[in-house]
Every structure is written in C-alpha cells, then in structure tokens.
Design a protein around this motif. Structure first.
Motif, short mmCIF file in Angstrom:
data_model
loop_
_atom_site.label_atom_id
_atom_site.label_comp_id
_atom_site.label_asym_id
_atom_site.label_seq_id
_atom_site.Cartn_x
_atom_site.Cartn_y
_atom_site.Cartn_z
N UNK B 92 0.92 -1.32 0.13
CA UNK B 92 0.00 -0.15 0.15
C UNK B 92 1.02 1.19 -0.13
N UNK B 93 1.96 1.39 0.73
CA UNK B 93 2.80 2.35 0.81
C UNK B 93 3.53 2.35 -0.40
N UNK B 94 4.01 1.45 -1.15
CA UNK B 94 4.43 1.57 -2.61
C UNK B 94 3.63 2.35 -3.40
N UNK B 95 2.61 1.93 -3.39
CA UNK B 95 1.32 2.40 -4.31
C UNK B 95 1.22 4.04 -4.15
N UNK B 96 0.92 4.24 -2.75
CA UNK B 96 0.83 5.72 -2.53
C UNK B 96 1.83 6.44 -2.92
N UNK B 149 -3.49 -8.35 -1.56
CA UNK B 149 -3.32 -7.42 -2.78
C UNK B 149 -4.58 -6.19 -2.76
N UNK B 150 -5.84 -6.76 -2.62
CA UNK B 150 -7.02 -6.03 -2.65
C UNK B 150 -6.89 -4.85 -1.58
N UNK B 151 -6.48 -5.44 -0.39
CA UNK B 151 -6.41 -4.56 0.86
C UNK B 151 -5.37 -3.57 0.48
N UNK B 152 -4.19 -3.98 -0.08
CA UNK B 152 -3.07 -2.99 -0.45
C UNK B 152 -3.42 -1.85 -1.29
N UNK B 153 -4.32 -2.17 -2.20
CA UNK B 153 -4.72 -1.27 -3.16
C UNK B 153 -5.57 -0.10 -2.53
N UNK B 154 -6.67 -0.51 -1.67
CA UNK B 154 -7.21 0.59 -0.90
C UNK B 154 -6.54 1.25 0.13
N UNK B 155 -5.34 0.53 0.66
CA UNK B 155 -4.48 1.31 1.34
C UNK B 155 -3.69 2.47 0.59
N UNK B 156 -3.34 1.98 -0.48
CA UNK B 156 -2.59 2.86 -1.31
C UNK B 156 -3.44 4.14 -1.63
N UNK B 161 -3.23 10.94 -0.54
CA UNK B 161 -3.16 12.44 -0.10
C UNK B 161 -2.00 12.57 0.82
N UNK B 162 -1.86 11.90 1.80
CA UNK B 162 -0.71 12.22 2.76
C UNK B 162 0.96 12.20 1.87
N UNK B 163 0.79 10.91 0.87
CA UNK B 163 1.98 10.76 0.21
C UNK B 163 2.05 11.98 -0.73
N UNK B 210 7.71 6.02 5.43
CA UNK B 210 7.60 5.85 6.92
C UNK B 210 6.14 6.38 7.33
N UNK B 211 5.86 7.72 7.20
CA UNK B 211 4.64 8.08 7.48
C UNK B 211 3.51 7.41 6.99
N UNK B 212 3.56 7.31 5.44
CA UNK B 212 2.69 6.51 4.92
C UNK B 212 2.40 5.14 5.36
N UNK B 213 3.61 4.21 5.72
CA UNK B 213 3.35 3.09 6.18
C UNK B 213 2.73 3.07 7.69
#
Lengths: 315, 286
Positions: B92-96, B149-156, B161-163, B210-213
């Motif tokens: 999720x962090x990578x996507x964002x 992966x589905x969860x990661x996309x939503x997290x991303x 906005x933060x990223x 790190x913040x996004x993570x």
C-alpha cells in the motif's frame, strides 16, 4: 525511450518552445496515476452508490448488484433516513463526542505547547515521550482502554485509592459511563496531535514583536493573548478542523472498547453504518446513508476550502 | 527568554505529571503482556500493577505453543496476520508513494490550475465508511475480498493524499537552480527528475514512506470489512481472539497489541521532525 533521445536533440535547437509542450505532457503523465486512483475510489463508487441507494438491494437477495434495478424503490431509503431515530441518535452522539473532546484536546494541547515553547534541559526527551499515544495503533489503544476500564482494572483501583473504599464501577457496561470512557480514550490518544501542531505554530510566531512587548513591560498573559494567539489563528483553525473531521469518523478505538454498546449507548455514526452493513445487511439503505453524509460533507468542505483560500489570498 | 526558578520547577512538575498519566495505558498493557494467567485480574482477585512472575507464555501462546496454564491451543496463530499486515501496509505504501510522488512532482513543477490537490484533501475528509458499500461490491466482483493485494490497493488510495502532500511540500522546498542547470546542459525533464531530483529527495522519500506506512499499519476498519479469514490483519485477528475462545484472553491480546504497537511508535519517533508537515497536509512545516 526513443522519443526521449529525439527530444534531447530538439531542445538543443529550440529550447524555449519545446520545453513548454514537453512540460505540459510530462505534467499530464506524472499526475495520471494519482488521477486514476482518485477516479477509481471517488467517482465510480459514488455513481454506483447512487444507483444502489435507489433500490432495496441486499447481498442476500441472490441477484448481482448490477441487476439491483429489479428492486427499484426510488427515494424511499432517503425518506426512511429522515425518520430513522437510531441514525439521528448516532449522529447526535458523534457530535457530543466532538463538542466534548475537541475543546479539551485543544486546551490541553495549548497548555502543553506553552510549557514547551522555549528551550529547557530534557525537552527533546519529554517531547518524544508525549507523542507516543498518537503513534499507538488506534485499535490497540482501544484494547488498552478496554483493559483500563474493566471493573477490576486500574481506573477503579486508583479511584478506590482516593475514595478509601473499593470502587467497582462497570464502566463499559454502564450506558451512561461507557461514552465517558470512550471520550477519555480519544482525549488520551489525540491530545498529542493538538500539542504537536499548536507547538509548531507557536514556535513560528516571530519573536521581535514579543521582545518589543517585553521591553514595554507587557505581562506574559497580555503578550500571549494579544500577540501570540492572534498570530496562530490559521494554525488553530487547521488543528481544530483536523480533529473535528477525525472525530466524525471515530470508529476503531470505540468499536474495540464497547462495540457500540451497551445497547446503542456508544453507537456513533460510523459504528451505526458498520452495524447496518454487517449485521442487518440492507445495503441499499446503507448506500443512501453514506451518500447523504458524503453530500453534506462535500458541501461543508467546499465552503470551508473556498473561504480559507479566499482568506489566504486576502493576506 | 529567561524565566524564574519557581516557573522552571512548575514546568517540570506539570510535564512529568502529564507524561505519567499519558504512559499509564501503554504501561498497563505492557505489564499485562508479561503476566501469567493467574495475574490477569479476574474480577475477584486483587490487582497487581506489575507482573510478579513475569513470563513469555503469552507470546508463545499466540505463536501456537500452548503452555501449561493455557490448555486451549489456537486454530490459527498470529504469524499469518503479521505477514498480512506487513504485506498490505508495505505494498500500500509503495502504491501511494509512486502515484503520490509522481503527481507531486508534476504539480510542483508544472501544474497550475489543476484541481487534483483539492480533490485529494476532499478524499481525506470523507469517512472511509461512506464508500465501503461500493468498494465491497467492486472488490467481491474482482475477487479481491480477503486478499492482501486488494487490501493494499485500498490502503494505497486512502493514504495517497498524505504521500502527495508530503512530497509536494518537499519538492516545493527544493531549490530549482540545480534542475535548471541540468536542463541548460541539455538533459530532458524526465532525466532531470530521475537522475538529479529523486536522488536528492532520498531523505524526504524515506520519511514520507515511513509516515504512510504508519498510517497503513494502523488501519482497522478497512481490514475488518475487506478481509474475512486468510488475510486478516493483526488488529482484526486480535479482536477475534476473544470471541472464538472461552473467556477473555487478556494476556495474549496484550502481547499481540504490543507487537502491533511497537513498529509505529519507533518509526514515528524517528520521523517526528516531519510529523507536523504530514498531518497538516504541508500547511505547517517545522
């Protein structure tokens, strides 16, 4: 990648014109992924939400969502919402948490910021330690407070110490006290955020005017209220807005502490929506609630943002 | 400014008092995690503030080793939820960060009049609860329910906005002269971005990531709605511990809570310089 080498040659000949169109193109491609993601999470789901909200669809009906029109009921979900007393009670409870917690967090945060505004030995350590609560995963914070407020837990133990007789309050199963416990958890976790933002704002207030006021013999209180606070206006608004918005969404901590109960005693708007989604499974109705909230919030935020950017331009 | 001695004394007294109060919940869970079952404070027993017989049984228990006191053994251990939390939060962090950094650079350098920044703030305003119905329908349509992966996309998307805002303020702060010099040398914009700007931004990228993570790792609600069994994350698994067992597993849950709480606290303190910037969408930089 071929295009890139051609571009390099072009720039050498016509740096001005080409740079302009290249920048435009690059700007478009760079923002494209973010635009797509926003579209994916905002525009399409909201249209789908609008459609579902006009039906009586539920995942248990056995028909796929795109055929939900077979259960078309028009605006009935929305008129139901207007007379749904459980919804309005949840809304009121959310506002109650908001109007109790935000001011307390603000005052505590401001007080702490005053204590930290100038240098003193050990400041860095104290500062880092104070920030710990806001870094704890909210769900875990919920569990921490669940433990604290057990009838045989530390809160009652401390109260017994002060009252000299054993206190056995069942905080989380008493309808009138459960909300207090929930508020305590929110104040504990998010006062550091207020403190962090307000301190940053307070430090950025220029020193020269304050020095002048000191020379003129103004008291500390006078300086604080006439120079420091007015200069912090924007930051204070930002801090209050962030907390207000976040409390409106309050879910994790609260749900783990009380699950919205006892009964519906701590059921805030997010918990209410969650319960209707997971337990009652009337998704057509949930879509209507969610969309109504989205519309109200969009209007409020659009007004707020336009006013704030107007204010920023005026300065 | 010089202050008097009584003031200094008062300041330390108040700070220490507030710190003491603010540490109680954390310390109580910490002590709970190391208590043997007899000290879990069943309603009748006297309360012990510190474990008298500290033990690692709670940690052993959640990783599948049943102890002498806890005869129940777990159907599923905490190992998989920990992996699920890590996978979803990291991807999720990578996507964002990918989408956010690209957009931030684009808008910071050549994006006037674009309404993406405001759209992103609005995205943050909305309670995630309010788009959950369409999301759950879409995700089950795509087979992404109970899938990391589905969860990661939503997290991303949720942390985009933060990223974006963090990286945008970092790009805005960066002096343009270096880029301009490279452009004059004949580099393309894209090359400048890849070869000069990004390497210079390494510290900013690290703290934003790190913040996004931390944000992704802290989620509970989204995982609660989108995962059911195989890919539940730590907080969802933690709540299921008590419901599926006979009685409350206070100590085991506290041990798990401790495992969940440690990474963000350490990372958060590491990047505290940038916390204000991230939390206020770059409106404030310290």
């Amino acid at each position: 990648m071929n295009g890139v080498s051609v571009k390099e040659a072009d720039i050498a000949v016509l740096p001005q014109d080409n740079a302009g169109s290249e920048e435009k193109r690059l700007g478009f491609w760079l923002t494209l992924p973010a635009q797509c993601l926003v579209l994916f999470i905002a525009v399409f789901p909201i249209l789908m939400q609008l459609y579902i909200s006009m039906t009586d669809w539920s995942p248990l009906d056995g028909i796929p969502w795109y055929r939900a029109y077979e259960l078309w009921i028009g605006f009935i979900n929305y008129t139901d919402l207007a007379s749904d007393s459980r919804f309005w009670a949840a809304m009121w409870r959310t506002f109650l948490v908001m109007i109790v917690c935000v001011p307390i967090q603000f005052l505590l945060g401001l007080g702490l910021a005053v204590l930290f505004v100038d240098e003193f030995p050990g400041k860095r350590w104290f500062y880092s330690t104070l920030l710990i609560p806001m870094m704890v995963v909210p769900a875990v914070a919920g569990y921490m407070f669940f433990l604290l407020f057990q009838s045989g837990g530390p809160v009652n133990d401390l109260l017994s110490l002060f009252s000299a007789s054993p206190v056995k309050i069942a905080w989380l199963s008493d309808p009138s006290l459960a909300l207090v416990a929930v508020m305590a958890a929110d104040i504990w976790q998010w006062t550091p955020l207020m403190f962090l933002i307000l301190l940053a704002g307070m430090i950025s207030v220029p020193q020269d005017q304050q020095m002048a006021a000191v020379l003129l013999g103004a008291s500390w209180g006078r300086r604080f209220f006439t120079i420091v606070l007015p200069r912090m206006k924007t930051i204070i608004i930002i801090a209050l807005a962030i907390r207000t918005i976040e409390i409106f969404k309050i879910f994790d901590t609260l749900y783990i502490m009380t699950g919205g109960g006892p009964g519906v005693a701590t059921e805030t708007i997010s918990v209410y929506i969650y319960k209707v989604t997971q337990q009652d499974l009337i998704w057509g109705y949930v879509a209507a609630i969610a969309l109504a909230i989205l519309i109200v919030l969009s209007v409020i935020s659009a007004i707020a943002i336009s006013r704030m950017s107007k204010g920023a331009n005026a300065r | 400014m010089r202050r008097s001695l009584p003031f200094e004394f008062l300041r330390y007294a108040m700070i220490l008092l507030i710190i003491a109060i603010s540490l109680v919940p954390t310390l109580w869970m910490l002590s709970m995690a190391f208590k043997p079952i007899a000290e879990w404070s069943a309603s009748g027993a006297a309360l012990t503030w510190w474990p008298e017989n500290p033990t690692l049984d709670n940690f052993r228990f959640i990783f599948g080793q049943s102890s002498s006191e806890l005869i129940v053994s777990l159907e599923r251990t905490a190992a998989r939820p920990i992996v699920a939390s890590l996978l979803a939060a990291i991807v999720g962090t990578l996507i964002a960060m990918t989408a956010g950094t690209a957009a931030a650079y684009g808008l910071s350098r050549f994006g006037k009049g674009n309404n993406l920044p405001l759209a992103l703030i609005q995205l943050r305003l909305f309670p995630p609860m309010a788009v959950m119905i369409p999301l759950m329908i879409m995700w089950s349509f795509l087979g992404l329910i109970d899938n990391w992966f589905g969860l990661a996309v939503v997290y991303g998307i949720v942390t985009l906005p933060f990223a974006f805002w963090l990286m945008k303020t970092f790009f805005d702060d960066m002096p343009r002269e270096i880029e301009d010099a490279a452009l004059v040398e004949g580099c393309t914009r894209l090359r400048v971005f890849a070869v000069i700007t990004l390497p210079m931004m390494r510290p900013a990228l690290a703290s934003s990531a790190l913040f996004v993570f931390i944000m992704n790792w802290s989620d509970y609600l989204i995982a609660l709605l989108l995962t059911t069994r195989d890919w539940v994350t730590i907080p969802v698994y933690m709540t299921s511990l008590s419901s599926s067992m006979t009685g409350q597993l206070y100590g085991a849950k506290a041990a798990l809570g401790l495992i969940a709480a440690i990474p963000p606290v350490i990372l958060g303190i590491a990047i505290q310089k940038h916390l204000v910037r991230g939390l206020t969408f770059g409106a404030l930089k310290e």
